[in-house]
Design a protein around this motif. Structure first.
Motif, mmCIF file in Angstrom:
data_model
loop_
_atom_site.group_PDB
_atom_site.id
_atom_site.type_symbol
_atom_site.label_atom_id
_atom_site.label_comp_id
_atom_site.label_asym_id
_atom_site.label_seq_id
_atom_site.Cartn_x
_atom_site.Cartn_y
_atom_site.Cartn_z
ATOM 1 N N THR A 1 1.352 -1.327 0.396
ATOM 2 C CA THR A 1 -0.512 -0.308 -0.041
ATOM 3 C C THR A 1 0.775 1.069 0.063
ATOM 4 O O THR A 1 2.673 1.222 0.587
ATOM 5 N N PRO A 2 0.577 2.633 -0.229
ATOM 6 C CA PRO A 2 1.118 3.673 -0.723
ATOM 7 C C PRO A 2 1.607 3.738 1.277
ATOM 8 O O PRO A 2 2.586 4.804 1.309
ATOM 9 N N HIS A 3 0.341 3.996 1.861
ATOM 10 C CA HIS A 3 1.347 3.963 3.221
ATOM 11 C C HIS A 3 2.209 3.562 4.153
ATOM 12 O O HIS A 3 3.502 3.814 4.273
ATOM 13 N N PRO B 1 3.102 8.048 -1.824
ATOM 14 C CA PRO B 1 1.606 8.710 -2.168
ATOM 15 C C PRO B 1 1.538 7.369 -3.370
ATOM 16 O O PRO B 1 2.411 7.032 -4.265
ATOM 17 N N TYR C 1 1.208 14.392 3.021
ATOM 18 C CA TYR C 1 0.134 13.082 3.733
ATOM 19 C C TYR C 1 -0.915 14.125 5.337
ATOM 20 O O TYR C 1 -0.440 15.432 5.695
ATOM 21 N N GLU D 1 -2.225 13.839 7.987
ATOM 22 C CA GLU D 1 -1.949 13.276 9.323
ATOM 23 C C GLU D 1 -3.314 12.471 10.485
ATOM 24 O O GLU D 1 -2.962 11.528 10.928
ATOM 25 N N LYS E 1 -5.873 11.656 9.363
ATOM 26 C CA LYS E 1 -5.767 10.422 8.242
ATOM 27 C C LYS E 1 -4.955 9.120 7.818
ATOM 28 O O LYS E 1 -5.436 8.391 8.018
ATOM 29 N N LYS E 2 -4.292 9.484 8.813
ATOM 30 C CA LYS E 2 -2.961 8.474 8.791
ATOM 31 C C LYS E 2 -2.696 8.283 7.314
ATOM 32 O O LYS E 2 -2.411 6.875 6.726
ATOM 33 N N ARG E 3 -3.185 8.889 6.017
ATOM 34 C CA ARG E 3 -3.011 8.424 4.966
ATOM 35 C C ARG E 3 -2.358 9.895 3.880
ATOM 36 O O ARG E 3 -2.499 10.720 4.287
ATOM 37 N N PHE E 4 -1.816 9.535 2.310
ATOM 38 C CA PHE E 4 -1.416 10.895 1.586
ATOM 39 C C PHE E 4 -3.151 10.715 1.085
ATOM 40 O O PHE E 4 -4.126 10.344 1.512
ATOM 41 N N CYS E 5 -2.487 12.358 1.096
ATOM 42 C CA CYS E 5 -4.547 13.164 -0.181
ATOM 43 C C CYS E 5 -4.315 12.037 -0.986
ATOM 44 O O CYS E 5 -3.666 11.641 -1.762
ATOM 45 N N ARG E 6 -6.025 11.780 -1.252
ATOM 46 C CA ARG E 6 -6.470 10.286 -2.572
ATOM 47 C C ARG E 6 -7.101 11.678 -3.922
ATOM 48 O O ARG E 6 -7.412 10.195 -4.864
#
Length: 481
Positions: free
Chosen positions: A7-9, A14, A22, A24, A26-31
């Motif tokens: 996964t990207p994370h 990304p 990133y 913070e 949501k603990k993920r990169f913007c989609r």
């Protein structure tokens, strides 16, 4: 079979073609998808790229917001606070009244700085000028079926109930004056959210050809006029100061010739004078001049001179057009006399006839706040006066019951101590009455039949006086003297 690609994370990068910011929380990169050659989406470009090197400055047009310094030129072209082209109905100071050059505004000292003798002289002048005026007005507290359900809604708070009671009474008075009907243009001055016009529209049901013009000089949130979608009524909102409003230039009034009904709820001080001049001087007078034409022009072109003369002699009302009334009536709930202004005041001639001028008017309009400011008995200490001035409004934004002054536990009233609280309240009411009487005299001179009355209980609103006026040829209310 499920893909085993990381996964990207997990990889710390990304997904391909996606934003590299990133998030913070949501603990993920913007989609969000990014443009070709870009690393970040439009939403995060400013936050992630060169954020620390770009400087934000106050907008020179409105310091309430900021803008990137390197984008200032572009921003100024589209800023909502930029000066926009003036509409046709904007004519500078058209309702301001004439400036009396002989009465140059003075630097008036506060009432608290007047000597006891000076204040006593002012009060003597006030009482002499008010001789013959009835300090008790007629009660015209009414209601209207259009607001029955709203008034009985158990979800209402105290504030909402108070406003609904006032709107219901104003509507009841409008109906009593026979101003509710089809083919009318209701002009609401100081419209705010437009609730008074809203209830007038509800009361009119399916009346034909009804137009509403809502006049408000500031941008208003939570407007109710945008929700109306009836076929027979049209709502038009004008963001303009009444001082510059020329009703003749509004297309619906210049083309349709709809009789105007001027309305307002808690129209502050000077705004009332500007509205009266806008209606009965600027608009009605110019309409009458425009319509003063020979009888022959007001009758169908196929009439012969002999027929015209015959119709004129017989007074055949069916054939000879009835005289058009530009202003059918005025119903305005008054407010905040302390905000009146001598330059714009319509009752100048009345004051001058009583031997009063700009100086007396200034102090009377300041003293008028004694009627509503909620004064309390306290020891006076002139060195510790901290009267707080503010434009007090309740949560509905349409009420000003404290007269612009509020005294809190850590303040003392900045008023002379030789008068009792009750005496001050009476003097305050007398000041308001005298100022309103000048408006009555003005309307009478302009061939209207005006009246002042109480339209709501003081427990509902301390600003509880309603000014009404009908053209002299109409069935008019009892004139206040």
């Amino acid at each position: 079979m499920a893909s085993s690609a990381p996964t990207p994370h997990a990889t710390g990068f990304p997904a391909e073609g996606r934003c590299g910011y990133y998030v913070e929380k949501k603990k993920r990169f913007c989609r969000m998808v990014v443009a070709a050659g870009k690393r970040f989406c439009g939403e995060h470009a400013g936050a992630a790229e060169e954020e620390n090197t770009r400087k934000r400055i106050l907008c020179p047009l409105d310091p309430k917001h900021t803008v990137y310094e390197d984008q200032l030129a572009k921003h100024l072209k589209k800023c909502n606070s930029r000066e926009k082209p003036k509409p046709d109905f904007f004519i500078q100071d058209i309702n301001a009244g004439l400036t009396d050059e002989t009465e140059v505004p003075e630097q008036f000292v506060p009432i608290s700085s007047l000597s006891e003798e000076q204040l006593e002289n002012l009060i003597k002048k006030l009482r002499k000028a008010s001789e013959g005026l009835s300090s008790t007005l007629k009660d015209q507290i009414m209601s209207h079926p259009a607001l029955h359900d709203a008034l009985n809604d158990p979800k209402n708070g105290d504030s909402a109930t108070k406003h609904l009671k006032q709107q219901a009474s104003i509507l009841g008075n409008i109906e009593k004056l026979k101003l509710l009907g089809p083919r009318r243009c209701f002009v609401e001055f100081g419209a705010g959210k437009g609730k008074l016009s809203h209830w007038v529209d509800i009361a009119l049901k399916d009346a034909e050809k009804v137009h509403f013009i809502l006049v408000e000089k500031v941008t208003t949130r939570f407007k109710v006029d945008g929700k109306h979608r009836k076929k027979n009524s049209v709502f038009e909102r004008l963001q303009i100061d009444i001082q510059h409003l020329c009703l003749n230039k509004i297309p619906v009034l210049s083309k349709e010739k709809l009789p105007v009904v001027g309305i307002g709820k808690h129209l502050c001080g000077v705004a009332t004078d500007l509205a009266l001049r806008c209606l009965v001087e600027t608009y009605a007078a110019s309409c009458e001049e425009r319509n003063e034409e020979p009888l022959a022009k007001r009758i169908k072109n196929d009439k012969t001179e002999k027929e015209i003369n015959t119709l004129a002699k017989e007074g055949n009302e069916k054939s000879v057009p009835e005289k058009w009334t530009p202003v059918a009536g005025i119903v305005i709930a008054l407010c905040c006399h302390h905000r009146c202004d001598w330059r714009h005041y319509v009752g100048k001639e009345y004051f001058k006839a009583l031997g009063l001028g700009a100086v007396e008017f200034h102090y009377f309009q300041r003293m008028s706040s004694w009627a509503t400011c909620g004064m309390r008995k306290t020891s006076l200490d002139a060195s510790n006066i901290t009267t707080k001035r503010k434009d007090h409004q309740n949560d509905d934004g349409e009420e000003h019951d404290d007269g612009g002054y509020r005294f809190t536990d850590d303040t003392v009233e900045s008023l002379p101590g030789f008068l009792t609280v009750e005496e001050k309240k009476k003097i305050g009411h007398l000041c308001k009455l005298l100022i309103d009487q000048g408006r009555i005299e003005y309307l009478q001179q302009k061939r209207f039949s005006p009246a002042l009355q109480y339209y709501t209980d003081p427990l509902v609103s301390l600003e509880n006086v309603l000014l009404t006026a009908l053209p002299n040829h109409s069935s008019s209310p009892e004139t206040t003297t």
